[in-house]
Design a protein around this motif. Sequence first.
Motif, mmCIF file in Angstrom:
data_model
loop_
_atom_site.group_PDB
_atom_site.id
_atom_site.type_symbol
_atom_site.label_atom_id
_atom_site.label_comp_id
_atom_site.label_asym_id
_atom_site.label_seq_id
_atom_site.Cartn_x
_atom_site.Cartn_y
_atom_site.Cartn_z
ATOM 1 N N ALA A 143 82.671 50.204 -24.815
ATOM 2 C CA ALA A 143 81.269 50.264 -24.406
ATOM 3 C C ALA A 143 80.506 49.191 -25.164
ATOM 4 N N SER A 144 79.932 48.247 -24.441
ATOM 5 C CA SER A 144 79.185 47.142 -25.040
ATOM 6 C C SER A 144 77.690 47.357 -24.812
ATOM 7 N N TYR A 145 76.887 46.847 -25.735
ATOM 8 C CA TYR A 145 75.438 47.057 -25.634
ATOM 9 C C TYR A 145 74.700 45.789 -26.033
ATOM 10 N N CYS A 146 73.760 45.358 -25.166
ATOM 11 C CA CYS A 146 72.909 44.189 -25.416
ATOM 12 C C CYS A 146 71.481 44.643 -25.659
ATOM 13 N N GLN A 147 70.921 44.271 -26.794
ATOM 14 C CA GLN A 147 69.551 44.662 -27.145
ATOM 15 C C GLN A 147 68.539 43.729 -26.473
ATOM 16 N N SER A 187 62.058 47.170 -21.353
ATOM 17 C CA SER A 187 61.580 46.681 -20.058
ATOM 18 C C SER A 187 62.637 45.842 -19.362
ATOM 19 N N THR A 188 63.281 44.932 -20.095
ATOM 20 C CA THR A 188 64.333 44.114 -19.491
ATOM 21 C C THR A 188 65.532 44.978 -19.114
ATOM 22 N N GLY A 238 73.826 38.009 -16.578
ATOM 23 C CA GLY A 238 73.132 36.994 -17.355
ATOM 24 C C GLY A 238 73.489 37.072 -18.827
ATOM 25 N N ASN A 239 73.327 35.966 -19.547
ATOM 26 C CA ASN A 239 73.699 35.921 -20.958
ATOM 27 C C ASN A 239 72.814 36.835 -21.796
ATOM 28 N N ASP A 270 66.785 33.653 -29.120
ATOM 29 C CA ASP A 270 66.312 33.323 -27.774
ATOM 30 C C ASP A 270 66.166 34.616 -26.975
ATOM 31 N N SER A 271 65.492 34.517 -25.852
ATOM 32 C CA SER A 271 65.271 35.690 -24.999
ATOM 33 C C SER A 271 66.501 35.962 -24.149
ATOM 34 N N PRO A 272 66.825 37.226 -23.923
ATOM 35 C CA PRO A 272 68.015 37.565 -23.134
ATOM 36 C C PRO A 272 67.791 37.350 -21.639
ATOM 37 N N GLU A 273 68.901 37.111 -20.939
ATOM 38 C CA GLU A 273 68.858 36.960 -19.488
ATOM 39 C C GLU A 273 69.552 38.127 -18.785
#
Length: 428
Positions: A87-91, A95-96, A111-112, A118-121
């Motif tokens: 299980a992977s998690y992107c902070q 809202s995003t 998206g990256n 930098d801001s996430p995509e």
Amino acid sequence: MNAMIKKAALAAAIASAPFAASATDLVGGGATLPAVAYVGEDFTLTDPQARLSTNAGLNPGSGFLDAPLGIDSIFDVFEQNNLSHTASYCQTGSSTGKRVLLGASGWSASGNCRDYSDSPEGFSGLDALPDFAGSDAPLTADDIVTFQNGNEAARTNLVQVPALGAFLGLPINIQDGSGNPITNVDLSTAEVCAIFDGSATVWSDVGVPSSQQIKVVHRSDGSGTTFAFSQYLAANCNSGLAPTFTTQELYSDAISLTVYGGRDVGGSGNGGVIDAVTGTPGAIGYANFSNVAVEPGLAYALVEGHDPANGGSINVAASDILIDKVLGDNDSVTGLPKPEDVDSSLAQECLAVVDPAVQLEQVYPIVAFTNLLTYTENNNDPAATQALFTEVTHGTRDQNGEPVYDLPVGYARVASTAVSNIISTCIN
């Protein structure tokens, strides 16, 4: 229960857990508030801090940093219990995270993720649709419209369950006239209001022995942490017919930044707020307390004598769990959110949310609830998603039903039979 006993109980519980038949890499992202509980502290050790925590070999994007899951974090225990799954998690911020899950135009899980430089995509997934998302800001009526115009065609309906309660802290960076740090700060509710409505401009205005100018650090991205904090401000600081604060995911929507006269500083994610506070003399911000607690040497203010490090339990009654409710427009006088019925086409008793008013009724006064979201149909691996959601909301238990590992300081689980029923019946 001491640490060695906990480890033994965890190992026993894991040994008795069934092994999955096939491998699934669950990909999600969103709220930064639950990150320390979900994935551990390892992401705080990179420079800049990693947004992506993964054991699956996902790539945050060229030149960006990621981190492994921390040992005995919730997601790590899920992987120990389900050896063929990750299980992977992107902070990304709440809202995003919601935009990706709902299918908002221009947003994709593939998206990256990037890092905090930098801001996430997106979530750095292999597919456009994620497996799950996290949000401290509950679904709104506008979010439902986004879903109906986005991923409804592929996934039919939405699942939302309250996952954890969390205390918010007020990190500070204040010095006296000799340049010594001031760490013993206890603010009244009125003083918190004066700081964040802009009327207090130097620390001596709120009884702190410093002539430093107050610098207000806020989230620059859409955030469930901001949702919870702005609700606290709206509940305690508004008066008259026109509210000073409204409950919003974007801080610049909650109050006009012009009230600070240039004394405000923005930061992306809870980590970005903490970095901004530590790098800005005279600063105060708001962030998940667990993030504050793991930052070496970072001081924070008490509120009305209450310390989030000893905030006690977070109490949620069965009647506080609202089913098939979303948030509508804020009340025009109080600035507080108003729950309303979800669109009837999506009313299948798969959406649960803690009544936002409950956040204002805890002993420590600034509390957020974070939610897990996924789809009702066509999930890549419903059983694995159910297992992950159950680990977050219930935790691995011993034979007596007691949790075998502790959550980090500042978090508490929301025990709810309704949540368990939704997880077992709505995720398909």
